[in-house]
Motif scaffolding. Structure first.
Motif, PDB file in Angstrom:
ATOM      1  N   GLN A 211      -7.671   3.042   3.963  1.00 24.46           N
ATOM      2  CA  GLN A 211      -6.273   3.461   4.069  1.00 24.46           C
ATOM      3  C   GLN A 211      -5.417   2.767   3.014  1.00 24.46           C
ATOM      4  OE1 GLN A 211      -4.437   2.412   7.796  1.00 24.46           O
ATOM      5  NE2 GLN A 211      -2.570   3.565   7.378  1.00 24.46           N
ATOM      6  N   TRP A 212      -5.599   1.475   2.869  1.00 25.29           N
ATOM      7  CA  TRP A 212      -4.837   0.719   1.858  1.00 25.29           C
ATOM      8  C   TRP A 212      -5.162   1.220   0.456  1.00 25.29           C
ATOM      9  CZ3 TRP A 212      -6.799  -2.455  -2.072  1.00 25.29           C
ATOM     10  CH2 TRP A 212      -5.831  -3.142  -2.812  1.00 25.29           C
ATOM     11  N   MET A 213      -6.438   1.485   0.196  1.00 29.43           N
ATOM     12  CA  MET A 213      -6.861   1.909  -1.130  1.00 29.43           C
ATOM     13  C   MET A 213      -6.227   3.243  -1.520  1.00 29.43           C
ATOM     14  SD  MET A 213     -10.737   2.147  -2.665  1.00 29.43           S
ATOM     15  CE  MET A 213     -11.225   3.490  -1.566  1.00 29.43           C
ATOM     16  N   GLY A 214      -5.925   4.082  -0.545  1.00 30.07           N
ATOM     17  CA  GLY A 214      -5.292   5.363  -0.823  1.00 30.07           C
ATOM     18  C   GLY A 214      -3.895   5.214  -1.392  1.00 30.07           C
ATOM     19  N   GLU A 215      -3.250   4.082  -1.126  1.00 26.02           N
ATOM     20  CA  GLU A 215      -1.924   3.800  -1.677  1.00 26.02           C
ATOM     21  C   GLU A 215      -1.715   2.285  -1.675  1.00 26.02           C
ATOM     22  OE1 GLU A 215       2.831   4.753  -1.006  1.00 26.02           O
ATOM     23  OE2 GLU A 215       1.361   5.472   0.451  1.00 26.02           O
ATOM     24  N   PRO A 216      -2.270   1.593  -2.665  1.00 27.56           N
ATOM     25  CA  PRO A 216      -2.187   0.127  -2.687  1.00 27.56           C
ATOM     26  C   PRO A 216      -0.765  -0.414  -2.705  1.00 27.56           C
ATOM     27  CG  PRO A 216      -3.814   0.903  -4.265  1.00 27.56           C
ATOM     28  CD  PRO A 216      -3.061   2.107  -3.785  1.00 27.56           C
ATOM     29  N   ALA A 217       0.174   0.387  -3.195  1.00 28.13           N
ATOM     30  CA  ALA A 217       1.563  -0.076  -3.287  1.00 28.13           C
ATOM     31  C   ALA A 217       2.323   0.076  -1.984  1.00 28.13           C
ATOM     32  CB  ALA A 217       2.293   0.679  -4.393  1.00 28.13           C
ATOM     33  N   GLN A 218       1.678   0.601  -0.949  1.00 27.80           N
ATOM     34  CA  GLN A 218       2.415   0.922   0.274  1.00 27.80           C
ATOM     35  C   GLN A 218       2.992  -0.307   0.954  1.00 27.80           C
ATOM     36  OE1 GLN A 218      -0.231   2.090   3.755  1.00 27.80           O
ATOM     37  NE2 GLN A 218      -1.671   2.311   2.063  1.00 27.80           N
ATOM     38  N   LEU A 219       2.284  -1.443   0.912  1.00 32.23           N
ATOM     39  CA  LEU A 219       2.807  -2.639   1.563  1.00 32.23           C
ATOM     40  C   LEU A 219       4.057  -3.147   0.852  1.00 32.23           C
ATOM     41  CD1 LEU A 219      -0.536  -4.539   2.321  1.00 32.23           C
ATOM     42  CD2 LEU A 219       0.740  -2.946   3.766  1.00 32.23           C
ATOM     43  N   GLU A 220       4.003  -3.154  -0.481  1.00 32.77           N
ATOM     44  CA  GLU A 220       5.171  -3.579  -1.245  1.00 32.77           C
ATOM     45  C   GLU A 220       6.308  -2.572  -1.085  1.00 32.77           C
ATOM     46  OE1 GLU A 220       7.527  -5.975  -3.662  1.00 32.77           O
ATOM     47  OE2 GLU A 220       5.636  -6.358  -2.613  1.00 32.77           O
ATOM     48  N   ARG A 221       5.945  -1.299  -1.048  1.00 32.83           N
ATOM     49  CA  ARG A 221       6.956  -0.253  -0.859  1.00 32.83           C
ATOM     50  C   ARG A 221       7.687  -0.432   0.462  1.00 32.83           C
ATOM     51  NH1 ARG A 221       6.354   4.111   2.015  1.00 32.83           N
ATOM     52  NH2 ARG A 221       4.077   4.130   1.916  1.00 32.83           N
ATOM     53  N   LYS A 222       6.958  -0.757   1.508  1.00 32.02           N
ATOM     54  CA  LYS A 222       7.576  -0.945   2.819  1.00 32.02           C
ATOM     55  C   LYS A 222       8.450  -2.193   2.836  1.00 32.02           C
ATOM     56  CE  LYS A 222       3.886   1.479   5.277  1.00 32.02           C
ATOM     57  NZ  LYS A 222       2.730   1.337   6.205  1.00 32.02           N
ATOM     58  N   ARG A 223       7.982  -3.257   2.168  1.00 32.38           N
ATOM     59  CA  ARG A 223       8.799  -4.472   2.121  1.00 32.38           C
ATOM     60  C   ARG A 223      10.099  -4.224   1.367  1.00 32.38           C
ATOM     61  NH1 ARG A 223       3.653  -7.227   1.867  1.00 32.38           N
ATOM     62  NH2 ARG A 223       3.549  -6.907  -0.393  1.00 32.38           N
ATOM     63  N   LEU A 224       9.994  -3.534   0.241  1.00 28.92           N
ATOM     64  CA  LEU A 224      11.198  -3.209  -0.522  1.00 28.92           C
ATOM     65  C   LEU A 224      12.101  -2.263   0.256  1.00 28.92           C
ATOM     66  CD1 LEU A 224       9.737  -2.711  -4.117  1.00 28.92           C
ATOM     67  CD2 LEU A 224      11.132  -4.616  -3.307  1.00 28.92           C
ATOM     68  N   GLY A 225      11.485  -1.364   1.013  1.00 25.34           N
ATOM     69  CA  GLY A 225      12.262  -0.418   1.790  1.00 25.34           C
ATOM     70  C   GLY A 225      13.181  -1.093   2.796  1.00 25.34           C
ATOM     71  N   VAL A 226      12.708  -2.176   3.398  1.00 23.05           N
ATOM     72  CA  VAL A 226      13.539  -2.914   4.355  1.00 23.05           C
ATOM     73  C   VAL A 226      14.782  -3.464   3.663  1.00 23.05           C
ATOM     74  CG1 VAL A 226      13.646  -4.936   5.855  1.00 23.05           C
ATOM     75  CG2 VAL A 226      11.594  -3.484   5.855  1.00 23.05           C
ATOM     76  N   TRP A 227      14.577  -4.065   2.471  1.00 22.76           N
ATOM     77  CA  TRP A 227      15.713  -4.627   1.733  1.00 22.76           C
ATOM     78  C   TRP A 227      16.671  -3.531   1.269  1.00 22.76           C
ATOM     79  CZ3 TRP A 227      16.874  -9.512   2.088  1.00 22.76           C
ATOM     80  CH2 TRP A 227      15.879 -10.443   2.357  1.00 22.76           C
ATOM     81  N   VAL A 228      16.128  -2.404   0.869  1.00 14.81           N
ATOM     82  CA  VAL A 228      16.979  -1.289   0.438  1.00 14.81           C
ATOM     83  C   VAL A 228      17.839  -0.792   1.598  1.00 14.81           C
ATOM     84  CG1 VAL A 228      16.966   1.114  -0.319  1.00 14.81           C
ATOM     85  CG2 VAL A 228      15.482  -0.553  -1.445  1.00 14.81           C
ATOM     86  N   LEU A 229      17.254  -0.653   2.777  1.00 13.48           N
ATOM     87  CA  LEU A 229      18.010  -0.204   3.943  1.00 13.48           C
ATOM     88  C   LEU A 229      19.089  -1.213   4.337  1.00 13.48           C
ATOM     89  CD1 LEU A 229      15.152   1.314   6.150  1.00 13.48           C
ATOM     90  CD2 LEU A 229      16.921   2.546   4.884  1.00 13.48           C
ATOM     91  N   MET A 230      18.748  -2.506   4.219  1.00 17.96           N
ATOM     92  CA  MET A 230      19.747  -3.536   4.517  1.00 17.96           C
ATOM     93  C   MET A 230      20.911  -3.458   3.521  1.00 17.96           C
ATOM     94  SD  MET A 230      17.286  -6.771   5.477  1.00 17.96           S
ATOM     95  CE  MET A 230      18.673  -7.904   5.565  1.00 17.96           C
ATOM     96  N   PHE A 231      20.569  -3.274   2.234  1.00 19.82           N
ATOM     97  CA  PHE A 231      21.608  -3.168   1.213  1.00 19.82           C
ATOM     98  C   PHE A 231      22.507  -1.962   1.477  1.00 19.82           C
ATOM     99  CE2 PHE A 231      22.921  -0.973  -2.673  1.00 19.82           C
ATOM    100  CZ  PHE A 231      23.789  -1.923  -3.216  1.00 19.82           C
ATOM    101  N   LEU A 232      21.892  -0.830   1.790  1.00 19.61           N
ATOM    102  CA  LEU A 232      22.671   0.380   2.054  1.00 19.61           C
ATOM    103  C   LEU A 232      23.570   0.214   3.278  1.00 19.61           C
ATOM    104  CD1 LEU A 232      19.998   3.148   1.352  1.00 19.61           C
ATOM    105  CD2 LEU A 232      21.950   2.509  -0.089  1.00 19.61           C
ATOM    106  N   ALA A 233      23.062  -0.499   4.302  1.00 22.99           N
ATOM    107  CA  ALA A 233      23.882  -0.725   5.495  1.00 22.99           C
ATOM    108  C   ALA A 233      25.103  -1.573   5.159  1.00 22.99           C
ATOM    109  CB  ALA A 233      23.039  -1.397   6.574  1.00 22.99           C
ATOM    110  N   ILE A 234      24.878  -2.649   4.391  1.00 18.39           N
ATOM    111  CA  ILE A 234      25.999  -3.519   4.004  1.00 18.39           C
ATOM    112  C   ILE A 234      26.968  -2.772   3.099  1.00 18.39           C
ATOM    113  CG2 ILE A 234      26.614  -5.618   2.726  1.00 18.39           C
ATOM    114  CD1 ILE A 234      23.925  -6.793   3.672  1.00 18.39           C
ATOM    115  N   PHE A 235      26.415  -2.005   2.147  1.00 20.82           N
ATOM    116  CA  PHE A 235      27.257  -1.251   1.222  1.00 20.82           C
ATOM    117  C   PHE A 235      28.097  -0.214   1.972  1.00 20.82           C
ATOM    118  CE2 PHE A 235      27.994   2.375  -1.598  1.00 20.82           C
ATOM    119  CZ  PHE A 235      28.632   1.739  -2.662  1.00 20.82           C
ATOM    120  N   THR A 236      27.500   0.388   3.010  1.00 17.71           N
ATOM    121  CA  THR A 236      28.233   1.378   3.800  1.00 17.71           C
ATOM    122  C   THR A 236      29.433   0.739   4.486  1.00 17.71           C
ATOM    123  OG1 THR A 236      26.228   2.684   4.175  1.00 17.71           O
ATOM    124  CG2 THR A 236      28.047   3.015   5.707  1.00 17.71           C
TER     125      THR A 236
END
Length: 251
Positions: A211-236
């Motif tokens: 599963q990981w090999m199918g998208e090795p960047a998925q863990l980093e993508r999810k970690r970045l996604g949390v920060w992006v959502l936090m930024f968008l919430a604060i910006f809102t």
């Protein structure tokens, strides 16, 4: 660890998943694969199983060995445990088998497994890898509940041991004049190197790695996604406050 024969045979098991899944089918219920995508220990163990049992016949050309750094392995660990002689850490996970030999042995080049988990689903893979049983009526001597009449042997039988499927004859609930063969579980004939629970755990790790090999960047993508959502919430909140302040004196 780098047993050539076990790796050659390892290719057969997942060939069945890729090359024949369209030709057959099963109503066998799929077990839910444990979610271990966030466990480095599970991914590392899965990588070891993948290299030992799958990689010689199946490539993973979307993956380089050095990408395994992302799951916590060092270059030295990769060299010592996961590379063939002559391979380099920066090499792609290509197969040693030649297309000519593959055609002679399998009838076609075994498919690449880079995205097998995304293609077939983790629950199917987890069930398939765990439901082989001895069946002397088949050419290989093996069968599979998730893929009946599978044409591949159980390459990890030494780990799981030899099992047979238990069936009983029951009346067809839709037609009392007919008898149906009902699966009632497995019977252990000889023990494997791993206990049943340990084998299930190992297959869960292997599936997690696929599963990981199918998208090795998925863990980093999810970690970045949390920060992006936090930024968008604060910006809102800031944007709402700015908008309120801007329009407060305008009637």
């Amino acid at each position: 660890m780098k047993n050539f024969v076990s790796k050659i045979l390892g290719g057969f098991a997942l060939v069945a998943v890729m090359s024949t899944a369209q030709a057959g089918g099963s109503n066998f219920p799929l077990d839910t694969a444990p979610d271990r995508i966030n466990s480095q220990a599970a991914l590392q163990h899965g990588a070891k199983l993948f290299v030992n049992y799958c990689l010689n016949c199946h490539g993973a050309v979307s993956m380089r060995y050095n990408r395994l750094r992302d799951i916590g392995l060092t270059d030295e660990q990769i060299k010592q445990n996961l590379l063939f002689t002559g391979d380099k850490v920066g090499d792609l996970m290509t197969v040693a088998i030649s297309p000519k030999d593959a055609k002679a042995w399998f009838g076609a080049m075994p498919p690449d497994l880079s995205v097998i988990a995304r293609s077939k689903g983790v629950d199917y893979l987890y069930t398939y890898l765990r439901t082989f049983y001895k069946d002397d009526t088949k050419a290989t001597g093996w069968n599979n509940m998730a893929f009946p009449s599978v044409g591949m042997p159980h390459v990890m039988w030494e780990l799981q041991g030899v099992r047979t499927a238990k069936y009983v004859d029951e009346k067809d609930p839709h037609d009392a004049s007919k008898t149906i063969h009902v699966f009632k579980g497995f019977e252990q004939v000889t023990p494997g190197k791993l206990k049943p629970q340990e084998f299930d755990e190992a297959m869960a790790d292997l599936v997690a790695y696929l599963q990981w090999m199918g998208e090795p960047a998925q863990l980093e993508r999810k970690r970045l996604g949390v920060w992006v959502l936090m930024f968008l919430a604060i910006f809102t909140v800031l944007a709402w406050g700015l908008n309120k302040a801007y329009w407060k004196d305008i009637k």
